[in-house]
Design a protein around this motif. Structure first.
Motif, mmCIF file in Angstrom:
data_model
loop_
_atom_site.group_PDB
_atom_site.id
_atom_site.type_symbol
_atom_site.label_atom_id
_atom_site.label_comp_id
_atom_site.label_asym_id
_atom_site.label_seq_id
_atom_site.Cartn_x
_atom_site.Cartn_y
_atom_site.Cartn_z
ATOM 1 N N GLU A 151 1.544 5.034 -1.048
ATOM 2 C CA GLU A 151 0.486 6.143 -1.077
ATOM 3 C C GLU A 151 1.385 7.525 -1.440
ATOM 4 O OE1 GLU A 151 -0.875 7.222 3.381
ATOM 5 O OE2 GLU A 151 -1.415 5.201 2.467
ATOM 6 N N MET A 182 -3.084 5.730 -3.806
ATOM 7 C CA MET A 182 -2.612 4.641 -3.211
ATOM 8 C C MET A 182 -2.772 3.237 -3.820
ATOM 9 S SD MET A 182 -5.085 3.923 -0.088
ATOM 10 C CE MET A 182 -5.014 5.608 0.459
ATOM 11 N N GLU A 199 -5.005 12.192 -2.362
ATOM 12 C CA GLU A 199 -4.381 11.127 -1.990
ATOM 13 C C GLU A 199 -4.471 9.841 -2.955
ATOM 14 O OE1 GLU A 199 -3.598 8.404 2.131
ATOM 15 O OE2 GLU A 199 -5.627 8.729 1.329
ATOM 16 N N LYS A 212 0.830 -1.229 -0.032
ATOM 17 C CA LYS A 212 0.013 -0.012 0.012
ATOM 18 C C LYS A 212 0.809 1.281 -0.105
ATOM 19 C CE LYS A 212 -3.808 2.157 2.539
ATOM 20 N NZ LYS A 212 -4.508 2.272 3.720
#
Length: 408
Positions: free
Chosen positions: A133, A274, A272, A131
Motif C-alpha cells: 500500500e 493498495m 491511500e 497487500k
C-alpha cells in the motif's frame, strides 16, 4: 467516463471532520474514516450509464476485457486489482504488517484447510493476495513506518526512565540489529498482560512529560506515542510502536508500505492505494486478535529510514509516486489555469480523484458505452471518476487530480 458514487466507512478511528471538509458536506458527528473508490466487493463504487446506479464490480464482471483491458485481465485476472481510498485518521490505527504474495497464498490455504470461517475473529487471511500500500498526505500526516535502528530505539526508550523497560534497552544495545528487534518485539508481545499494562502506563506518563519538555530529543515522537497510549491505555502496542520510526508527512509526501514492514497511521488526511486484499496481521493498538507466532513469521526485522517519497516528474505534467509493484500506479496532476490540456495515457482502467479546485475531463476517443454524463465531466474537490480501458481523456481546469491505475 463515469462519475463515481462512493461509500464512506465509519470506523471508530476516523476523523469526524476531515472527509466532510474535503467533500464540502456537513459533519454528522460520527467518525468518517475512509472513502472507498473502486470495485472491492465490501463497498464497491457505483456508476450510472443511463440505467440507474450499478456497482462497479458488477459492471466489470459483465465485460472484464472491455473495462480493464485485455493486458490487465491477463496480468491480474478479471477484476480491478487495486482499491483507492481517502483516509482520515482522527485516532491511531493498529500497528500492523501485511504478508507477501507467497505468504498470503499459503496462509489462506492453511486456514481454509483448517475450516476457520472467513468472518472468525481469529482469522488472519481473508484472501490469497498480498497487500502492498501507499499513503500520500493531503494534510500534515503522522505515522509509524519500519523499525528504528536498535541503538536509537534504546536511547528513546531509556530516556523514559521506566525500570521495567531496562531489559529491552539492554537487548537493543547488545544484540545484532535483526536479532535485537526480534527479541524485544517477541518479549513485548509475550509479556504478562497486567505487568505490561502497568509498564505502558508509566511509559505514557514519561512520554507525555518529555513531549512537553523544551529541547527534548524526539519530542514529536513522544507526543505521538503518548497520543496513541491515551487512545489505547495499557496496550502493549505502545511499546512495540516505540521500536518504529515516527514520521510526519507534509502534503504531497508519501510512504510505500511493502510486505512485512510494521506500520501504523496515527493522524491526518491522505489518499491511500493498495492491492485488493484484506490481509492484516496486527501487533498492537487494537482490541482485535493478535496471532503472535504468525506475526513474527511475517515481520521483516530490518532497521532503516522510513523512506519518504516525493513525486517524480513524468511526461505531459504527470507526477509519479514510484512503487515496486504493478497492481497499482499512483500519480497526480497539478493543473494551472490557462495551461495547455493534459492527455491521460489510455489502455488501462483508471480512477481519478480531485482533491482541490475543479478539473474538467473530456473523452477524446470513442467511449465504450455512452456515459450518463456525456463526453465531458467536471470534478469538484472530493469528487471522482472511473475511466475504462481504451478511453482517451483530456484534462483542463485548475486544481489537483490524483490518478490511480495499473502497470501492464
Amino acid at each position: 467516463m463515469n462519475r463515481l458514487t462512493n461509500t464512506i466507512r465509519p470506523y471508530a478511528w476516523g476523523s469526524t471532520t476531515a472527509i466532510p471538509e474535503l467533500l464540502g458536506t456537513p459533519p454528522t458527528g460520527e467518525p468518517q474514516a475512509e472513502m472507498w473508490m473502486g470495485a472491492h466487493p465490501g463497498a464497491p463504487s457505483r456508476i450510472d450509464r443511463g440505467q440507474g446506479p450499478v456497482a462497479l464490480d458488477t459492471v466489470i464482471d459483465a465485460d472484464p476485457a472491455a473495462e480493464l483491458g485485455e493486458a490487465a485481465v491477463k496480468r491480474f485476472g478479471p477484476r480491478l486489482p487495486f482499491l483507492f481510498k481517502v483516509l482520515a485518521a482522527g485516532a491511531p490505527l493498529s500497528v500492523q504488517v501485511h504478508p507477501d504474495l507467497a505468504q498470503a497464498a499459503s496462509g489462506y490455504a492453511d486456514e481454509e484447510a483448517r475450516g476457520i470461517p472467513l468472518d472468525a475473529p481469529n482469522r488472519n487471511y481473508k484472501d490469497a493476495n498480498h497487500k502492498p500500500e501507499m499513503i500520500v498526505a493531503l494534510s500534515p500526516f503522522d505515522g509509524l513506518c519500519g523499525f528504528r535502528h536498535p541503538a536509537e530505539a534504546a536511547d528513546l526508550i531509556d530516556a523514559l526512565g521506566v525500570p521495567a523497560l531496562t531489559p529491552y534497552v539492554d537487548i537493543l544495545r547488545a544484540q545484532p540489529e535483526d536479532q535485537a528487534l526480534r527479541e524485544v518485539l517477541s518479549a513485548v508481545l509475550g509479556a504478562e498482560p497486567d505487568a505490561m499494562a502497568e509498564t505502558v502506563r508509566a511509559a505514557t506518563e514519561a512520554a507525555t512529560r518529555l513531549a512537553q519538555t523544551p529541547g527534548s530529543a524526539h519530542a514529536a515522537a513522544y507526543a505521538a506515542y503518548a497520543k496513541a497510549a491515551h487512545s489505547f491505555p495499557g496496550d502493549r502496542g505502545v511499546i512495540a510502536a516505540m521500536l518504529l520510526n515516527y514520521v510526519r508527512l507534509q502534503p504531497g509526501e508519501a510512504l510505500y508500505l511493502g510486505a512485512g514492514i510494521p506500520h501504523a497511521y496515527l493522524d491526518g488526511l491522505g489518499v491511500e492505494i493498495m492491492a485488493n486484499s484484506d490481509n492484516v496481521l496486527r501487533c498492537g493498538l487494537t482490541p482485535k486478535h493478535i496471532d503472535v507466532p504468525e506475526l513474527m513469521r511475517i515481520v521483516r526485522f530490518e532497521a532503516g529510514d522510513p523512506g519518504v517519497l516525493r513525486p517524480e516528474a513524468g511526461p505531459d505534467g504527470e507526477e509519479l509516486y514510484p512503487a515496486p509493484i504493478d497492481e497499482f500506479r499512483l500519480s497526480r496532476y497539478l493543473l494551472a489555469p490557462g495551461a495547455d490540456p493534459r492527455t491521460l495515457p489510455a489502455g488501462t482502467p483508471q480512477i481519478l480523484l480531485c482533491t482541490s479546485g475543479q478539473v474538467r475531463l473530456r473523452t477524446l476517443g470513442p467511449a465504450r458505452t455512452p456515459a450518463a454524463d456525456g463526453t465531458e465531466l467536471t470534478l469538484a474537490q472530493g469528487e471522482s471518476a472511473y475511466i475504462p480501458a481504451g478511453e482517451h481523456t483530456e484534462l483542463t481546469g485548475q486544481g489537483t487530480l490524483f490518478r490511480a491505475t495499473v502497470t501492464v
